[in-house]
Design a protein around this motif. Structure first.
Motif, PDB file in Angstrom:
ATOM      1  N   PHE A  85      10.964  32.675  71.123  1.00 22.16           N
ATOM      2  CA  PHE A  85      10.582  31.388  70.554  1.00 22.16           C
ATOM      3  C   PHE A  85      10.038  30.510  71.665  1.00 22.16           C
ATOM      4  CE2 PHE A  85      15.054  31.139  71.616  1.00 22.16           C
ATOM      5  CZ  PHE A  85      15.273  29.863  72.106  1.00 22.16           C
ATOM      6  N   THR A  86       9.206  29.558  71.272  1.00 21.38           N
ATOM      7  CA  THR A  86       8.584  28.647  72.227  1.00 21.38           C
ATOM      8  C   THR A  86       9.131  27.247  72.010  1.00 21.38           C
ATOM      9  OG1 THR A  86       6.571  29.981  72.218  1.00 21.38           O
ATOM     10  CG2 THR A  86       6.392  27.736  73.077  1.00 21.38           C
ATOM     11  N   VAL A  87       9.511  26.638  73.115  1.00 22.20           N
ATOM     12  CA  VAL A  87      10.062  25.284  73.115  1.00 22.20           C
ATOM     13  C   VAL A  87       9.015  24.353  73.711  1.00 22.20           C
ATOM     14  CG1 VAL A  87      11.912  23.810  74.008  1.00 22.20           C
ATOM     15  CG2 VAL A  87      12.387  26.199  73.426  1.00 22.20           C
ATOM     16  N   GLY A  88       8.835  23.193  73.090  1.00 21.98           N
ATOM     17  CA  GLY A  88       7.952  22.164  73.627  1.00 21.98           C
ATOM     18  C   GLY A  88       8.768  20.995  74.132  1.00 21.98           C
ATOM     19  N   HIS A  89       8.327  20.432  75.240  1.00 21.33           N
ATOM     20  CA  HIS A  89       8.999  19.267  75.833  1.00 21.33           C
ATOM     21  C   HIS A  89       7.993  18.164  76.088  1.00 21.33           C
ATOM     22  CE1 HIS A  89      12.751  21.346  76.738  1.00 21.33           C
ATOM     23  NE2 HIS A  89      12.070  22.332  77.266  1.00 21.33           N
ATOM     24  N   GLU A  90       8.478  16.936  75.988  1.00 18.56           N
ATOM     25  CA  GLU A  90       7.694  15.763  76.366  1.00 18.56           C
ATOM     26  C   GLU A  90       8.592  14.838  77.174  1.00 18.56           C
ATOM     27  OE1 GLU A  90       6.494  13.948  72.710  1.00 18.56           O
ATOM     28  OE2 GLU A  90       5.076  15.549  72.217  1.00 18.56           O
ATOM     29  N   ALA A  91       8.049  14.259  78.237  1.00 15.20           N
ATOM     30  CA  ALA A  91       8.764  13.252  79.027  1.00 15.20           C
ATOM     31  C   ALA A  91       8.073  11.912  78.821  1.00 15.20           C
ATOM     32  CB  ALA A  91       8.776  13.627  80.501  1.00 15.20           C
TER      33      ALA A  91
END
Length: 134
Positions: A85-91
Motif C-alpha cells: 500500500f502507498t501512504v501519502g504525507h503532507e507537512a
C-alpha cells in the motif's frame, strides 16, 4: 486521514535556519504509526509479529519549515494493492503546504523473506483512511 502535530526541536534546524530536509523522513515515519498498528497493535518488533517493510519513499519540498511554529503532518492511504500500500504525507506550517511525500509499504513475511498478500480485514481498515478525491 491521520493528523499528527510536531513541535520542531532546536536540533532539527540546519545552518540556514530552517528545518533540515532529513527531518521530514523522521516526522513522516512517526506519522505512519497508526497505520503500523493496523498490522501490529502492540508494535512488537518480533519477526513473528511485524509484517511490514519499506519499499520506497520520496519527498517534494514546496516551502521552507521553521523552528518556532508547530507542523501538522497529514497522513493518508493513497493506494491499496495486493501485497503493498502507498501512504501519502503532507507537512503544513502556519497554513502553508510545505512538504509532500509518499511511502510504499510491503506486507512481508520476514521468516520466509518474501512479500505476502494483505489480508482482507487489514485492507478494510486501510480503506478507512483513503485520501478523499480532490
Amino acid at each position: 486521514m491521520f493528523s499528527t502535530t510536531v513541535s520542531p526541536r532546536f536540533g532539527d534546524v540546519d545552518g540556514l535556519g530552517h528545518i533540515n530536509n532529513v527531518i521530514l523522513a523522521i516526522w513522516f515515519e512517526s506519522a505512519r504509526t497508526p497505520l503500523f498498528r493496523i498490522f501490529c497493535p502492540t508494535l512488537s518488533l518480533s519477526h513473528q509479529d511485524w509484517t511490514l517493510i519499506m519499499a520506497h519513499t520520496d519527498y517534494d519540498f514546496l516551502d521552507q519549515l521553521f523552528f518556532h511554529h508547530d507542523v501538522e503532518i497529514r497522513t493518508y492511504v493513497e493506494r491499496i494493492g495486493t501485497k503493498s500500500f502507498t501512504v501519502g504525507h503532507e507537512a503544513w506550517q502556519e497554513g502553508r503546504f510545505c512538504t509532500k511525500g509518499t511511502a510504499v509499504i510491503v506486507h512481508y513475511d520476514f521468516i520466509k523473506g518474501e512479500s505476502i498478500p494483505i489480508p482482507e480485514d487489514k485492507k478494510k481498515l486501510l480503506a478507512e483512511h483513503l485520501r478523499p478525491p480532490r
